[in-house]
Design a protein around this motif. Structure first.
Motif, short mmCIF file in Angstrom:
data_model
loop_
_atom_site.label_atom_id
_atom_site.label_comp_id
_atom_site.label_asym_id
_atom_site.label_seq_id
_atom_site.Cartn_x
_atom_site.Cartn_y
_atom_site.Cartn_z
N THR A 7 27.91 83.40 29.15
CA THR A 7 27.86 82.07 29.78
C THR A 7 28.19 82.16 31.26
O THR A 7 27.49 81.62 32.12
CB THR A 7 28.85 81.10 29.09
N ALA A 8 29.29 82.87 31.57
CA ALA A 8 29.70 83.02 32.97
C ALA A 8 28.67 83.79 33.77
O ALA A 8 28.37 83.45 34.92
CB ALA A 8 31.06 83.72 33.03
N GLY A 9 28.10 84.85 33.17
CA GLY A 9 27.12 85.66 33.87
C GLY A 9 25.86 84.90 34.23
O GLY A 9 25.35 85.01 35.34
N PHE A 10 25.36 84.12 33.29
CA PHE A 10 24.15 83.34 33.56
C PHE A 10 24.42 82.19 34.53
O PHE A 10 23.62 81.94 35.43
CB PHE A 10 23.58 82.79 32.25
N ILE A 11 25.54 81.50 34.35
CA ILE A 11 25.85 80.37 35.24
C ILE A 11 26.17 80.83 36.65
O ILE A 11 26.02 80.07 37.61
CB ILE A 11 27.01 79.54 34.65
N ALA A 12 26.58 82.09 36.81
CA ALA A 12 26.91 82.61 38.14
C ALA A 12 25.72 82.51 39.10
O ALA A 12 25.91 82.33 40.31
CB ALA A 12 27.37 84.06 38.03
N VAL A 13 24.51 82.60 38.57
CA VAL A 13 23.33 82.57 39.44
C VAL A 13 23.13 81.19 40.09
O VAL A 13 23.06 81.10 41.32
CB VAL A 13 22.07 83.02 38.68
N PRO A 14 23.05 80.10 39.32
CA PRO A 14 22.92 78.79 39.99
C PRO A 14 24.13 78.45 40.85
O PRO A 14 23.97 77.82 41.90
CB PRO A 14 22.76 77.80 38.83
N VAL A 15 25.32 78.86 40.41
CA VAL A 15 26.51 78.61 41.22
C VAL A 15 26.41 79.37 42.54
O VAL A 15 26.77 78.86 43.60
CB VAL A 15 27.79 79.01 40.46
N GLY A 16 25.90 80.60 42.49
CA GLY A 16 25.71 81.39 43.70
C GLY A 16 24.76 80.73 44.67
O GLY A 16 24.98 80.74 45.89
N VAL A 17 23.69 80.11 44.16
CA VAL A 17 22.74 79.41 45.01
C VAL A 17 23.37 78.14 45.58
O VAL A 17 23.24 77.84 46.76
CB VAL A 17 21.45 79.06 44.24
N MET A 18 24.09 77.39 44.73
CA MET A 18 24.69 76.14 45.18
C MET A 18 25.75 76.36 46.26
O MET A 18 25.91 75.54 47.16
CB MET A 18 25.32 75.40 43.99
N THR A 19 26.47 77.47 46.18
CA THR A 19 27.54 77.75 47.13
C THR A 19 27.06 78.50 48.36
O THR A 19 27.82 78.75 49.29
CB THR A 19 28.66 78.56 46.45
N GLY A 20 25.77 78.91 48.37
CA GLY A 20 25.22 79.60 49.52
C GLY A 20 25.42 81.10 49.50
O GLY A 20 25.00 81.79 50.43
N VAL A 21 26.06 81.60 48.45
CA VAL A 21 26.24 83.06 48.33
C VAL A 21 24.87 83.72 48.17
O VAL A 21 24.62 84.81 48.70
CB VAL A 21 27.15 83.40 47.14
N VAL A 22 23.99 83.06 47.42
CA VAL A 22 22.61 83.51 47.27
C VAL A 22 21.73 82.49 48.00
O VAL A 22 21.76 81.31 47.69
CB VAL A 22 22.20 83.56 45.78
N SER A 23 20.98 82.96 48.98
CA SER A 23 20.15 82.02 49.76
C SER A 23 18.93 82.73 50.33
O SER A 23 18.85 83.95 50.27
CB SER A 23 20.99 81.42 50.89
#
Length: 222
Positions: free
Chosen positions: A206-222
């Motif tokens: 759960t944490a691993g999969f949710i990390a991706v959208p969270v990363g995009v929302m926080t700007g870590v992934v852009s």
């Protein structure tokens, strides 16, 4: 003999358990692959391209990927059909509801059916969103990194994905332990360890999969 096994309750539960474990193995690999997005567009896009060339030159382009897809589709169909038939059999055997709910039934147990429906609908959405691009206006074939960022830059993309992953975690938490019992791995001494493994797997996935959208929302992934 195969028909006899399939018609039995134990046979259907075994099919559910084996197909569930196949999907669980895929989810672990898929999550690890998804986390490559944190290493940048080049790394993630290269990984996506590699998936299509696995086995070359012995296997033709995308043959291995399609083989995996066929196995997954078969597992999903077998899991869903056996779950539906077991549910119907349970309802026929108990046409009226219990007067008192079983207090020991966990939240995950009580929501397995709804969780399965949510995940089934999500699989359809996920394919149309990031595989075919049918429901994804900004979909760019051959640029999976940008397509993922584009999807999770929308509020509805995040909501759909996160809700589905929470449902997945609950499904795994109960399903892994149930599969172990069906396949005979459970015992009085191993049950606690199996439940711990189920909890850890559910949490990590759960944490691993949710990390991706969270990363995009926080700007870590852009």
């Amino acid at each position: 003999m195969a028909r006899t096994v399939w018609d039995s309750t134990l046979g259907k539960k075994t099919v559910m358990a084996v197909s569930g474990l196949i999907m669980l193995l895929y989810l672990v690999v898929h999550m690890i692959g998804n986390l490559k997005i944190f290493f940048g567009a080049g790394e993630f896009d290269h990984y996506a391209h590699w998936l299509r060339t696995v086995g070359e030159p012995f296997m033709h382009y995308e043959w291995t990927l399609w083989l995996v897809r066929i196995v997954l589709v078969a597992a999903v169909v077998a899991h869903a059909v056996s779950a539906f038939q077991l549910s119907r059999r349970d309802i026929r055997a108990r046409p009226s509801k219990y007067v008192h709910k079983r207090p020991r039934a966990s939240y995950a147990t009580r929501t397995m059916r709804w969780g399965g429906i949510i995940l089934g609908l999500f699989i359809v959405w996920h394919i149309l969103d990031l595989t075919t691009g049918t429901v994804h206006p900004g979909f760019r074939p051959g640029h999976p990194y940008q397509s993922v960022v584009d999807t999770f830059s929308t509020w509805y993309g995040n909501v759909i994905y996160i809700v589905a992953m929470l449902a997945l975690g609950m499904h795994i938490r109960h399903g892994f332990w149930s599969a172990a019992q069906t396949l005979g791995a459970g015992s009085r001494t191993r049950d606690r360890a199996l439940k711990t493994v189920a909890d850890v797997l559910a949490l990590l996935l759960t944490a691993g999969f949710i990390a991706v959208p969270v990363g995009v929302m926080t700007g870590v992934v852009s």
